[in-house]
Motif scaffolding. Structure first.
Motif, PDB file in Angstrom:
ATOM      1  N   ILE A 186      80.455  81.683 -21.771  1.00 33.61           N
ATOM      2  CA  ILE A 186      81.186  80.398 -22.402  1.00 33.61           C
ATOM      3  C   ILE A 186      81.308  80.612 -23.914  1.00 33.61           C
ATOM      4  O   ILE A 186      80.387  81.042 -24.550  1.00 33.61           O
ATOM      5  N   ASP A 187      82.746  80.456 -24.289  1.00 39.89           N
ATOM      6  CA  ASP A 187      82.714  80.630 -25.683  1.00 39.89           C
ATOM      7  C   ASP A 187      82.705  79.590 -26.525  1.00 39.89           C
ATOM      8  O   ASP A 187      83.023  78.341 -26.416  1.00 39.89           O
ATOM      9  N   PHE A 188      81.750  79.661 -27.777  1.00 40.67           N
ATOM     10  CA  PHE A 188      81.696  78.768 -28.533  1.00 40.67           C
ATOM     11  C   PHE A 188      82.289  79.061 -30.113  1.00 40.67           C
ATOM     12  O   PHE A 188      82.232  80.329 -30.308  1.00 40.67           O
ATOM     13  N   PRO A 189      82.892  78.056 -31.034  1.00 38.53           N
ATOM     14  CA  PRO A 189      83.359  78.844 -32.086  1.00 38.53           C
ATOM     15  C   PRO A 189      82.116  79.059 -32.860  1.00 38.53           C
ATOM     16  O   PRO A 189      80.798  79.156 -32.730  1.00 38.53           O
ATOM     17  N   VAL A 190      82.364  80.180 -33.985  1.00 40.72           N
ATOM     18  CA  VAL A 190      81.448  80.886 -34.519  1.00 40.72           C
ATOM     19  C   VAL A 190      80.214  80.029 -35.333  1.00 40.72           C
ATOM     20  O   VAL A 190      80.883  79.098 -35.979  1.00 40.72           O
ATOM     21  N   ASP A 191      79.029  80.254 -34.961  1.00 42.80           N
ATOM     22  CA  ASP A 191      78.026  79.531 -35.580  1.00 42.80           C
ATOM     23  C   ASP A 191      77.890  77.901 -35.142  1.00 42.80           C
ATOM     24  O   ASP A 191      77.223  77.260 -35.881  1.00 42.80           O
ATOM     25  N   LYS A 192      78.731  77.761 -33.937  1.00 38.50           N
ATOM     26  CA  LYS A 192      78.794  76.319 -33.559  1.00 38.50           C
ATOM     27  C   LYS A 192      78.143  76.078 -32.332  1.00 38.50           C
ATOM     28  O   LYS A 192      77.888  76.963 -31.554  1.00 38.50           O
ATOM     29  N   ILE A 193      77.782  74.846 -31.817  1.00 36.01           N
ATOM     30  CA  ILE A 193      76.919  74.502 -30.636  1.00 36.01           C
ATOM     31  C   ILE A 193      77.695  73.362 -29.969  1.00 36.01           C
ATOM     32  O   ILE A 193      77.593  72.961 -28.691  1.00 36.01           O
ATOM     33  N   THR A 194      79.080  73.025 -30.401  1.00 37.64           N
ATOM     34  CA  THR A 194      79.982  72.427 -29.962  1.00 37.64           C
ATOM     35  C   THR A 194      80.981  72.875 -28.748  1.00 37.64           C
ATOM     36  O   THR A 194      81.435  74.095 -28.959  1.00 37.64           O
ATOM     37  N   LEU A 195      80.954  72.426 -27.573  1.00 32.49           N
ATOM     38  CA  LEU A 195      81.429  72.830 -26.295  1.00 32.49           C
ATOM     39  C   LEU A 195      82.870  72.351 -26.273  1.00 32.49           C
ATOM     40  O   LEU A 195      83.352  71.241 -26.264  1.00 32.49           O
ATOM     41  N   TYR A 196      83.916  73.282 -26.292  1.00 34.23           N
ATOM     42  CA  TYR A 196      85.233  72.910 -25.931  1.00 34.23           C
ATOM     43  C   TYR A 196      85.725  73.387 -24.540  1.00 34.23           C
ATOM     44  O   TYR A 196      85.990  74.577 -24.397  1.00 34.23           O
ATOM     45  N   PRO A 197      85.764  72.740 -23.481  1.00 35.14           N
ATOM     46  CA  PRO A 197      86.101  73.124 -22.462  1.00 35.14           C
ATOM     47  C   PRO A 197      87.333  73.824 -22.012  1.00 35.14           C
ATOM     48  O   PRO A 197      87.490  74.796 -21.064  1.00 35.14           O
ATOM     49  N   GLU A 198      88.453  73.544 -22.884  1.00 39.49           N
ATOM     50  CA  GLU A 198      89.448  74.109 -22.694  1.00 39.49           C
ATOM     51  C   GLU A 198      89.811  75.425 -23.573  1.00 39.49           C
ATOM     52  O   GLU A 198      90.789  76.215 -23.597  1.00 39.49           O
ATOM     53  N   TYR A 199      88.720  75.927 -24.555  1.00 39.09           N
ATOM     54  CA  TYR A 199      88.959  77.143 -25.493  1.00 39.09           C
ATOM     55  C   TYR A 199      88.775  78.423 -24.567  1.00 39.09           C
ATOM     56  O   TYR A 199      87.631  78.371 -23.802  1.00 39.09           O
ATOM     57  N   ARG A 200      89.484  79.258 -25.137  1.00 45.59           N
ATOM     58  CA  ARG A 200      89.709  80.638 -24.366  1.00 45.59           C
ATOM     59  C   ARG A 200      89.506  80.557 -22.913  1.00 45.59           C
ATOM     60  O   ARG A 200      90.110  79.909 -22.071  1.00 45.59           O
ATOM     61  N   ASN A 201      88.381  81.210 -22.421  1.00 44.39           N
ATOM     62  CA  ASN A 201      88.104  81.418 -20.851  1.00 44.39           C
ATOM     63  C   ASN A 201      87.146  80.362 -20.313  1.00 44.39           C
ATOM     64  O   ASN A 201      86.685  80.564 -19.442  1.00 44.39           O
ATOM     65  N   ASN A 202      86.779  79.265 -21.375  1.00 47.68           N
ATOM     66  CA  ASN A 202      85.886  78.316 -20.578  1.00 47.68           C
ATOM     67  C   ASN A 202      86.324  77.556 -19.425  1.00 47.68           C
ATOM     68  O   ASN A 202      85.230  77.519 -18.517  1.00 47.68           O
ATOM     69  N   PRO A 203      87.699  77.375 -19.051  1.00 40.27           N
ATOM     70  CA  PRO A 203      87.820  76.434 -17.894  1.00 40.27           C
ATOM     71  C   PRO A 203      87.295  77.575 -16.652  1.00 40.27           C
ATOM     72  O   PRO A 203      86.644  77.129 -15.646  1.00 40.27           O
ATOM     73  N   ARG A 204      87.707  78.657 -16.703  1.00 37.08           N
ATOM     74  CA  ARG A 204      87.295  79.639 -15.848  1.00 37.08           C
ATOM     75  C   ARG A 204      85.641  79.609 -15.447  1.00 37.08           C
ATOM     76  O   ARG A 204      84.985  79.546 -14.546  1.00 37.08           O
ATOM     77  N   GLU A 205      85.120  79.867 -16.597  1.00 39.95           N
ATOM     78  CA  GLU A 205      83.660  80.110 -16.483  1.00 39.95           C
ATOM     79  C   GLU A 205      82.803  78.866 -16.034  1.00 39.95           C
ATOM     80  O   GLU A 205      81.698  78.993 -15.624  1.00 39.95           O
ATOM     81  N   LEU A 206      83.269  77.820 -16.714  1.00 42.48           N
ATOM     82  CA  LEU A 206      82.597  76.428 -16.373  1.00 42.48           C
ATOM     83  C   LEU A 206      82.960  76.123 -14.810  1.00 42.48           C
ATOM     84  O   LEU A 206      81.944  75.741 -14.214  1.00 42.48           O
ATOM     85  N   ASP A 207      83.959  76.453 -14.337  1.00 41.29           N
ATOM     86  CA  ASP A 207      84.283  76.427 -12.874  1.00 41.29           C
ATOM     87  C   ASP A 207      82.799  77.161 -12.144  1.00 41.29           C
ATOM     88  O   ASP A 207      82.816  76.659 -11.020  1.00 41.29           O
ATOM     89  N   LYS A 208      83.048  78.143 -12.480  1.00 41.63           N
ATOM     90  CA  LYS A 208      81.856  79.175 -11.994  1.00 41.63           C
ATOM     91  C   LYS A 208      80.439  78.285 -11.746  1.00 41.63           C
ATOM     92  O   LYS A 208      80.007  78.438 -10.735  1.00 41.63           O
TER      93      LYS A 208
END
Length: 469
Positions: A186-208
């Motif tokens: 799961i990709d998070f912005p640098v030094d952040k803990i906020t999750l963005y579901p559409e960020y980078r490869n997150n849709p695929r990784e969240l689906d897993k």
């Protein structure tokens, strides 16, 4: 006194396999006839016996006849095969005139031509009967044409013994608990803990993660007991900050996933590892970095705290560090997930169907009960045992049963692989004793079987009796 030679032929059954003990070539007719290349092949319906009678050394008087009668016998049963008739010159003439009437139509007849190389190739077929699995194939020798088989002596060549296969019923599994697991990046912005579901490869990784949970949740045979999410961070920031990121990113991920799969919060657990040094070490060990060994030494140095370790690698080997930072650090920021669930018990008929699609949901005992509905040694029986050991590769009972199926198929090398993982319980010793029997190592077999019996293994006496036959 009439001499009799008995040729013991080990029957190579298609299933089960028979132990074969072969003696030296049998010598008949005062050691002038050699019996060689004895082969016995069994199918479900027939026993086929092949052998060669080498008569190169036989000087047979013109008026003499030798009669050899192959047969299959044990302590209580006996089946005769076509006789072999070897005639001298005058006896050949007598046989053709009227002597043939003393023999069955299927007798194999040959005239000995003295002082010449001469070998008779003999083949016979008998209907196969179950008692033949522990029987000897013999050849009775009649040097005078008397015809009384009972008065003739015996010489051993081969014997066939089929051991009792010590299959084990596995212990019942009180509660079937299974786990599905995976790794998401799961990709998070640098030094952040906020999750963005559409960020980078997150849709695929969240689906897993979501698909794994729903696969279990939507199965009518399973009940989810826990979903663990374990967060990892990479080592490039201060350790304390990485601990914060790893823990809170895992919590954020848990909250997001929980809403998607509609499970109670108590079903989830969150853990974290501030810095994945173990993962980094694997990458470095497999690399061709110029200073690989020195970096590994620093990674393994437990006297350094994580921040000091990371700084020393960065400052001492800056070029290698840049490769690590760009190529491997992103992969060290991952979330591992484990979906734990229980599986309901199945009836035998249900288990047969589950075996085809989700064998991991079956206990070893359930698989064993399915196997009992098939003929031992059949394709279906063997497939169940093979599946059981594939699902439970470290289970000693599964390995013993898999070894038994391989032994019945004649794959002794395959059986050894399973028995190496079967331990040294009395039951394992029993199976190893059976393997020794099939290899013709009777003394080793006896010692193993005796130890198994002393340890309380069931059915050992059957194999000891077979060994002594």
């Amino acid at each position: 006194m009439n001499k009799l030679a008995i040729i013991y032929c080990a029957c190579m059954l298609a299933a089960p396999m028979a132990a074969q003990t072969q003696c030296k070539d049998a010598k008949l007719a005062g050691k002038t006839v050699m019996v060689k290349n004895v082969r016995v092949e069994n199918t479900a319906n027939n026993m086929v016996v092949n052998l060669d009678l080498n008569m190169d050394s036989l000087d047979l008087p013109s008026n003499m006849r030798l009669v050899f009668t192959p047969m299959v016998t044990n302590n209580t049963e006996q089946r005769l095969m076509p006789q072999i008739v070897v005639n001298g010159r005058k006896q050949e003439i007598s046989y053709k005139r009227k002597g043939y009437k003393d023999f069955a139509d299927n007798a194999v007849v040959v005239r000995r031509k003295n002082n010449t190389a001469q070998t008779l190739h003999y083949s016979a077929v008998l209907p196969y009967e179950k008692w033949m699995k522990n029987a000897d194939v013999v050849v009775a020798e009649d040097l005078c044409g008397c015809g009384d088989i009972k008065d003739q002596n015996t010489v051993a060549l081969k014997r066939m013994r089929t051991p009792f296969m010590p299959y084990m019923r596995p212990e019942a599994e009180a509660r079937k608990v299974r786990h599905e697991q995976g790794r998401a990046f799961i990709d998070f912005p640098v030094d952040k803990i906020t999750l963005y579901p559409e960020y980078r490869n997150n849709p695929r990784e969240l689906d897993k993660i979501v698909n794994t949970i729903n696969l279990v949740k939507n199965d009518k045979n399973t009940s989810i007991t826990n979903v663990e999410i374990h967060g990892y961070a990479s080592p490039e920031s201060p350790y304390s900050h990485n601990a914060y990121l790893a823990e809170n990113r895992a919590k954020t991920l848990k909250d997001y996933v929980r809403k998607l799969v509609n499970l109670d919060d108590t079903t989830f657990s969150v853990t974290s590892t501030p810095e994945d040094w173990e993962g980094l070490r694997e990458y470095v060990a497999k690399s061709n970095l110029d200073n690989r060994d020195a970096i590994l030494k620093l990674i393994d140095d437990n006297t350094l705290d994580p921040d000091a370790k990371e700084w020393k690698i960065k400052s001492t080997y800056p070029a290698d560090y840049r490769v690590m930072l760009d190529s491997w650090y992103p992969a060290l920021r991952h979330s591992d997930y484990v979906v734990s669930y229980s599986v309901r018990p199945f009836s035998v008929e249900e288990a047969k169907e589950i075996m085809k699609t989700k064998p991991q949901q079956l206990s070893l005992e359930e698989m064993f009960m399915v196997a009992q509905t098939y003929e031992p040694g059949s394709r279906e029986f063997n497939e169940v045992m093979a599946t059981a050991v594939r699902m439970y590769p470290d289970n000693q009972t599964a390995n013993i049963n898999a070894a038994c199926t391989r032994m019945e198929l004649g794959d002794l090398e395959g059986a050894k692989i399973y028995l190496d993982k079967a331990g040294n319980s009395p039951e394992a010793l029993h199976a190893k004793g059976v393997l020794a029997m099939l290899e013709g190592k009777n003394e080793e077999a006896r010692q193993l079987l005796q130890k198994a019996k002393e340890g309380g293994a069931q059915g050992v006496d059957k194999n000891l009796q077979i060994l002594d036959m």
